[in-house]
Design a protein around this motif. Structure first.
Motif, PDB file in Angstrom:
ATOM      1  N   HIS A  89      -6.725  -2.128   2.401  1.00 48.62           N
ATOM      2  CA  HIS A  89      -6.150  -0.858   2.848  1.00 48.62           C
ATOM      3  C   HIS A  89      -7.251  -0.032   3.504  1.00 48.62           C
ATOM      4  CE1 HIS A  89      -3.537   2.579   3.012  1.00 48.62           C
ATOM      5  NE2 HIS A  89      -4.504   3.310   2.515  1.00 48.62           N
ATOM      6  N   GLN A 106      -2.755  -4.176   3.996  1.00 50.75           N
ATOM      7  CA  GLN A 106      -1.823  -4.306   2.889  1.00 50.75           C
ATOM      8  C   GLN A 106      -0.448  -3.825   3.324  1.00 50.75           C
ATOM      9  OE1 GLN A 106      -3.884  -2.058  -0.179  1.00 50.75           O
ATOM     10  NE2 GLN A 106      -3.941  -3.921  -1.394  1.00 50.75           N
ATOM     11  N   TYR A 127      -0.814   1.353   5.357  1.00 51.68           N
ATOM     12  CA  TYR A 127       0.071   0.316   4.854  1.00 51.68           C
ATOM     13  C   TYR A 127       1.018  -0.062   5.981  1.00 51.68           C
ATOM     14  CZ  TYR A 127      -1.542   1.608   0.186  1.00 51.68           C
ATOM     15  OH  TYR A 127      -2.307   1.854  -0.905  1.00 51.68           O
ATOM     16  N   SER A 178       1.202  -0.365  -1.645  1.00 49.39           N
ATOM     17  CA  SER A 178       0.183  -0.149  -2.671  1.00 49.39           C
ATOM     18  C   SER A 178       0.177  -1.219  -3.759  1.00 49.39           C
ATOM     19  CB  SER A 178       0.359   1.230  -3.312  1.00 49.39           C
ATOM     20  OG  SER A 178       1.613   1.300  -3.960  1.00 49.39           O
TER      21      SER A 178
END
Length: 99
Positions: A12, A2, A16, A5
């Motif tokens: 995830h 990802q 990130y 968020s």
């Protein structure tokens, strides 16, 4: 992976990976004892576990693939990295990265 968020695409499980992270790294500084002469290239895998259509692919690939290419093909000098990330973000926002 990802990007942040709020990303609905990607998983995830490690970290990130935002656009600046894709660009602002130096492969020869990634691990002790590795020099630029030891590196034959870089890769940019596309994990597709959560991809359902072409728009998802475009979202995951662009503009990060341009950042990875820049890392692989150029030598860094000065503050160009910050400016380049800003340009990639501008291009992404304005739809200039389309497959």
């Amino acid at each position: 992976m990802q990007y942040d968020s709020t990303s609905r695409i990607g998983l995830h499980w490690a970290a990130y990976v935002e656009l600046d992270s894709a660009y602002l790294w130096e492969p020869s500084e990634y691990a002790e004892g590795i020099t630029a002469a030891d590196i034959l290239g870089v890769e940019a895998p596309l994990w597709t576990e959560t991809v359902t259509n072409r728009a998802d692919i475009d979202y995951l690939v662009f503009p990060r693939i341009a950042a990875i290419a820049e890392v692989a093909w150029t030598t860094r000098t000065g503050e160009i990295g910050k400016d380049l990330v800003k340009e990639f973000l501008f291009m992404e926002k304005n739809g200039r990265f389309r497959g």
